[in-house]
Design an enzyme around this catalytic site. Structure first.
Site, PDB file in Angstrom:
ATOM      1  N   PHE A 117      11.374  11.547  32.820  1.00 44.65           N
ATOM      2  CA  PHE A 117      12.458  10.923  33.571  1.00 44.65           C
ATOM      3  C   PHE A 117      13.764  11.585  33.168  1.00 44.65           C
ATOM      4  O   PHE A 117      13.929  12.019  32.025  1.00 44.65           O
ATOM      5  CB  PHE A 117      12.535   9.414  33.283  1.00 44.65           C
ATOM      6  CG  PHE A 117      11.697   8.617  34.238  1.00 44.65           C
ATOM      7  CD1 PHE A 117      10.318   8.711  34.196  1.00 44.65           C
ATOM      8  CD2 PHE A 117      12.284   7.782  35.177  1.00 44.65           C
ATOM      9  CE1 PHE A 117       9.528   7.993  35.088  1.00 44.65           C
ATOM     10  CE2 PHE A 117      11.511   7.059  36.073  1.00 44.65           C
ATOM     11  CZ  PHE A 117      10.134   7.160  36.033  1.00 44.65           C
ATOM     12  N   ASN A 130      19.947   1.204  23.497  1.00 45.17           N
ATOM     13  CA  ASN A 130      20.542   1.517  24.801  1.00 45.17           C
ATOM     14  C   ASN A 130      20.155   0.433  25.801  1.00 45.17           C
ATOM     15  O   ASN A 130      19.453  -0.513  25.462  1.00 45.17           O
ATOM     16  CB  ASN A 130      20.106   2.914  25.270  1.00 45.17           C
ATOM     17  CG  ASN A 130      18.602   3.009  25.404  1.00 45.17           C
ATOM     18  OD1 ASN A 130      18.002   2.293  26.191  1.00 45.17           O
ATOM     19  ND2 ASN A 130      17.989   3.866  24.598  1.00 45.17           N
TER      20      ASN A 130
HETATM   21  O1  C5P Z   1      16.487  14.418  26.782  1.00 42.10           O
HETATM   22  P1  C5P Z   1      16.566  13.240  27.681  1.00 42.10           P
HETATM   23  O2  C5P Z   1      16.579  11.930  26.939  1.00 42.10           O
HETATM   24  O3  C5P Z   1      17.650  13.288  28.688  1.00 42.10           O
HETATM   25  O4  C5P Z   1      15.199  13.295  28.523  1.00 42.10           O
HETATM   26  C1  C5P Z   1      14.701  12.211  29.210  1.00 42.10           C
HETATM   27  C2  C5P Z   1      13.211  12.275  29.264  1.00 42.10           C
HETATM   28  O5  C5P Z   1      12.689  12.668  28.012  1.00 42.10           O
HETATM   29  C3  C5P Z   1      12.572  10.936  29.525  1.00 42.10           C
HETATM   30  O6  C5P Z   1      11.341  11.157  30.183  1.00 42.10           O
HETATM   31  C4  C5P Z   1      12.340  10.378  28.129  1.00 42.10           C
HETATM   32  O7  C5P Z   1      11.290   9.416  28.116  1.00 42.10           O
HETATM   33  C5  C5P Z   1      11.970  11.622  27.384  1.00 42.10           C
HETATM   34  N1  C5P Z   1      12.358  11.616  25.975  1.00 42.10           N
HETATM   35  C6  C5P Z   1      11.388  11.529  25.009  1.00 42.10           C
HETATM   36  N2  C5P Z   1      11.738  11.592  23.685  1.00 42.10           N
HETATM   37  C7  C5P Z   1      13.033  11.737  23.325  1.00 42.10           C
HETATM   38  C8  C5P Z   1      14.036  11.821  24.310  1.00 42.10           C
HETATM   39  C9  C5P Z   1      13.665  11.752  25.620  1.00 42.10           C
HETATM   40  O8  C5P Z   1      10.214  11.396  25.336  1.00 42.10           O
HETATM   41  N3  C5P Z   1      13.358  11.777  22.048  1.00 42.10           N
END
Ligand code: C5P
Length: 404
Positions: free
Chosen positions: A325, A209
């Protein structure tokens, strides 16, 4: 700036810049620090133990196997008694030894045995500084949390011009003072994730990404600047490692998760990484071939571990404060509030990543901080400033609690 009561272990390695170590001792002592000097064999070719001894008013260590030195103060004790270990000048040779973990004289043995912060002030010929071996050694040391000051750019003793001059003694003293300053997060451990993850499709292709890691790296630097012992777990980014931060470089979400668990316990965790939600169920071992007329391959995806949710889960290893975040393009605040509840984290920093906001990869960010008390909107700020504000808010939480 006051260094009153601080104990500095100064390691002087070989190089023409070693003469500046004498001025460094004078300035450190003028600031109130007690200095104990150790001279390498190379260093002793440029300055004498007598000069260092006169200026430090303390015995100068040089020999790992000295019976008298060991009976007065063993080398392990010497490295532990200091508040900070300073290597100035740090030659290419001693930096390589530090990176490799060699311990073949008193100086390198102390550096391997110490549990204190280390500040290195490199000084060497510009070509040595730019050699890939030196670059790799510096990266290794930075990743382990060794702080680096300099080198400066300018004319060199060898007649060349470029980077490699020892930082001036006042700049080294300023770096010492900054490292020793007891910030509001001194004694606290912080864990930060940053950057994207790369999820392999085959040996040459991956899912990724647009995250640059700028916000997460800035947060790690800001927490470290307030005194937190900070580990940054970073996906692939094109950024330098922040100073004073231990950096773990990873590629995939699963490696990021493992590195986060290995970095616990932590008082605060800030998950700023844009972790890939899915990975390819089974990455191909060989490059997937494009065959004329054949249909494109279908990628079966499986979910990645949710690191934020895992760190937020109740349990003895849960950091006291977990910050996530939320990068959203729709109804930002509603989505972020729902995410806070779903993930179980304490705070959410919500940012608008619609293309107009320019947050992804840009230098600025417009964020809202969601806590149990509600949402507050911050103005559009440089990512460094967002990081500083967030670190201050985190420090305020710990400032209102007694350290156990
Ligand atoms: O679920 P989403 O990606 O929208 O959530 C964002 C937050 O979750 C961010 O703080 C990101 O660093 C964390 N995250 C994570 N592990 C994942 C997906 C997101 O720590 N697999």
């Amino acid at each position: 700036m006051s260094l009153a009561g601080k104990r500095i272990l100064l390691i002087v390695s070989g190089g023409i810049a070693a003469y500046k170590a004498l001025e460094l001792v004078r300035l450190l002592r003028a600031g109130g620090a007690a200095v104990h000097a150790v001279l390498t064999a190379g260093g002793a070719r440029f300055v004498t133990a007598l000069s260092l001894q006169a200026l430090t008013e303390a015995p100068v260590g040089a020999d790992l196997f000295s019976l008298t030195e060991e009976s007065e103060m063993g080398h392990i004790q010497l490295s532990r008694a200091a508040d900070l270990v300073v290597v100035a000048p740090a030659s290419a040779d001693i930096l390589a030894k530090m990176a490799a973990g060699l311990a073949d004289d008193l100086a390198t043995t102390l550096l391997l045995a110490t549990d204190k912060r280390v500040l290195a002030a490199p000084a060497m010929n510009v070509r040595m500084w730019e050699h890939p071996a030196s670059i790799a050694n510096l990266a290794t040391l930075r990743a382990r949390g060794v702080a680096i000051v300099g080198p400066d750019q300018g004319p060199m003793a060898c007649g060349e011009w470029g980077f490699g001059r020892l930082a001036e003694p006042p700049a080294i003293v300023a770096a010492v003072a900054a490292l020793l300053a007891a910030g509001p997060l001194a004694g606290r451990r912080a864990l930060v994730t940053s950057g994207p993850t790369h999820e392999p499709i085959d040996p040459v292709r991956y899912l990724a990404n647009r995250s640059s890691g700028r916000q997460g790296h800035a947060i790690a630097a800001a927490l470290a600047a307030l005194g937190a012992e900070t580990t940054l777990v970073s996906g692939p980014v094109a950024l330098p490692d922040p100073p004073g931060v231990a950096v773990r470089h990873v590629e995939t979400a699963r490696a990021m998760r493992d590195a986060c668990i290995a970095a616990l316990p932590a008082d605060v965790a800030v998950c700023a990484a844009a972790v890939a939600d899915w990975r390819v169920a089974e990455a191909a071992g060989e490059k997937i071939k494009k065959r004329p007329g054949a249909a494109p391959p279908a990628l079966a995806l499986v979910p990645n571990p949710d690191i934020l949710a895992e760190l937020s889960a109740p349990g003895p290893a849960r950091p006291r404060l977990v910050v996530g975040f939320a990068a959203e393009t729709g109804d930002l605040l509603a989505e972020a509030a729902a995410k806070r509840a779903r993930k179980g984290c304490d705070w959410i920093v919500a940012n608008d990543v619609s293309t107009a906001g320019g947050a992804m990869g840009g230098a600025e960010n417009t964020v809202h901080l969601l806590t149990a008390e509600g949402a507050e909107s911050w103005p559009r700020l440089a990512k460094d400033e967002v990081a500083r504000r967030l670190a201050q808010r985190i420090a305020a939480v710990f400032g209102s609690e007694r350290k156990t």
